[in-house]
Each structure stands twice: as C-alpha cells, then as structure tokens.
Design a protein around this motif. Structure first.
Motif, short mmCIF file in Angstrom:
data_model
loop_
_atom_site.label_atom_id
_atom_site.label_comp_id
_atom_site.label_asym_id
_atom_site.label_seq_id
_atom_site.Cartn_x
_atom_site.Cartn_y
_atom_site.Cartn_z
N VAL A 165 -20.09 8.89 -36.58
CA VAL A 165 -20.82 8.58 -35.35
C VAL A 165 -20.22 7.36 -34.65
N THR A 166 -19.96 6.30 -35.36
CA THR A 166 -19.42 5.09 -34.72
C THR A 166 -18.02 5.32 -34.15
N PRO A 167 -17.07 5.92 -34.89
CA PRO A 167 -15.76 6.16 -34.28
C PRO A 167 -15.82 7.10 -33.07
N THR A 168 -16.66 8.12 -33.11
CA THR A 168 -16.73 9.03 -31.97
C THR A 168 -17.39 8.36 -30.77
N CYS A 169 -18.30 7.46 -31.02
CA CYS A 169 -18.92 6.73 -29.91
C CYS A 169 -17.90 5.78 -29.27
N MET A 170 -17.08 5.15 -30.08
CA MET A 170 -16.07 4.24 -29.52
C MET A 170 -15.02 5.01 -28.73
N ARG A 171 -14.67 6.21 -29.14
CA ARG A 171 -13.65 7.01 -28.44
C ARG A 171 -14.25 7.89 -27.34
N GLN A 172 -15.56 7.97 -27.27
CA GLN A 172 -16.26 8.78 -26.27
C GLN A 172 -15.88 10.26 -26.34
N THR A 173 -15.76 10.77 -27.54
CA THR A 173 -15.50 12.20 -27.75
C THR A 173 -16.28 12.67 -28.96
N THR A 174 -16.73 13.90 -28.90
CA THR A 174 -17.47 14.46 -30.04
C THR A 174 -16.62 15.46 -30.82
N ALA A 175 -15.34 15.49 -30.55
CA ALA A 175 -14.46 16.47 -31.21
C ALA A 175 -14.48 16.35 -32.74
N PRO A 176 -14.39 15.14 -33.33
CA PRO A 176 -14.43 15.10 -34.80
C PRO A 176 -15.74 15.63 -35.39
N LEU A 177 -16.84 15.37 -34.70
CA LEU A 177 -18.13 15.90 -35.18
C LEU A 177 -18.16 17.42 -35.11
N GLN A 178 -17.67 17.95 -34.00
CA GLN A 178 -17.67 19.39 -33.82
C GLN A 178 -16.76 20.08 -34.85
N TRP A 179 -15.57 19.52 -35.06
CA TRP A 179 -14.62 20.13 -36.00
C TRP A 179 -15.14 20.07 -37.43
N SER A 180 -15.80 18.97 -37.77
CA SER A 180 -16.36 18.85 -39.12
C SER A 180 -17.43 19.91 -39.36
N SER A 181 -18.32 20.06 -38.42
CA SER A 181 -19.38 21.06 -38.58
C SER A 181 -18.82 22.48 -38.58
N ALA A 182 -17.85 22.73 -37.72
CA ALA A 182 -17.26 24.07 -37.66
C ALA A 182 -16.54 24.41 -38.97
N ALA A 183 -15.81 23.46 -39.52
CA ALA A 183 -15.08 23.72 -40.76
C ALA A 183 -16.04 23.95 -41.93
N CYS A 184 -17.08 23.14 -42.02
CA CYS A 184 -18.05 23.31 -43.11
C CYS A 184 -18.80 24.64 -42.98
N LEU A 185 -19.15 25.00 -41.75
CA LEU A 185 -19.84 26.28 -41.55
C LEU A 185 -18.92 27.45 -41.89
#
Length: 108
Positions: free
Chosen positions: A25-45
């Motif tokens: 959450v903190t790194p994605t907020c600093m970079r203003q992108t949600t791509a790492p969150l989306q990729w993590s959820s997609a890979a786990c699913l």
C-alpha cells in the motif's frame, strides 16, 4: 497433480495475498499506481484457480460406484473437499480484489 495444493496452498495464497497487499500500500501510494496490487491479486487468483481446477479434475477421475465401500470412496471425498476449499479460497481472493478497483490506496 495431487489434491494437496488446493487443500493447503490455496488458503495460504489468500493469506499471503492479504499480507502482500498490506505491504504494497505505501509504495503504490508513493508511486500513484495500483499496478503492483492488481498484479499480486491476479497472480494469486490464477494460482488458486489452477489448484482448484486440478482438484476438480481429480474428483471426476475418482468417482466410485454407489455400492462401493468407504475405502474406495475416500479419494473422491478428499478431492471434493479439496475442490471446495480451493473454490472458497479463490472466492476470498476475488473478494479482496474488488475494493482495489474502486478505492485508492492513498485514501486516508
């Protein structure tokens, strides 16, 4: 593929995904992108669905005749339980993914 990935790894993936999302959450907020969150959820699913599909395939291979004893029905029961655990874990991962589509990680 055996049933144990759906029984053990799918719930572990759900917990690991939650921990990883909190850590990102903190790194994605600093970079203003949600791509790492989306990729993590997609890979786990995707992994959880793969494990569930393998358990489902094992369930259909292990169908026992109705008049068989408990020992011959055990593989079918175990693969059914693995399929249900994997499906529930996949549903949980998908449910944790939904808020990422609508909420910003920088929301305070």
């Amino acid at each position: 593929m055996p049933n144990w990935p759906a029984l053990i790894l799918s719930p572990s993936l759900a917990l690991a995904n939650l921990s990883l999302l909190y850590a990102l959450v903190t790194p994605t907020c600093m970079r203003q992108t949600t791509a790492p969150l989306q990729w993590s959820s997609a890979a786990c699913l995707a992994l959880s669905l793969l494990f569930t599909a393998c358990a489902w395939r094992n369930r259909h291979r292990a169908i026992a005749p109705p008049q068989s004893d408990a020992l011959t029905k055990r593989p079918q029961f175990l693969s059914t339980v693995a399929t249900m655990v994997g499906a529930l874990s996949s549903l949980i991962i998908f449910g944790m993914w939904i808020p990422q589509w609508f909420l910003s990680p920088c929301y305070s």
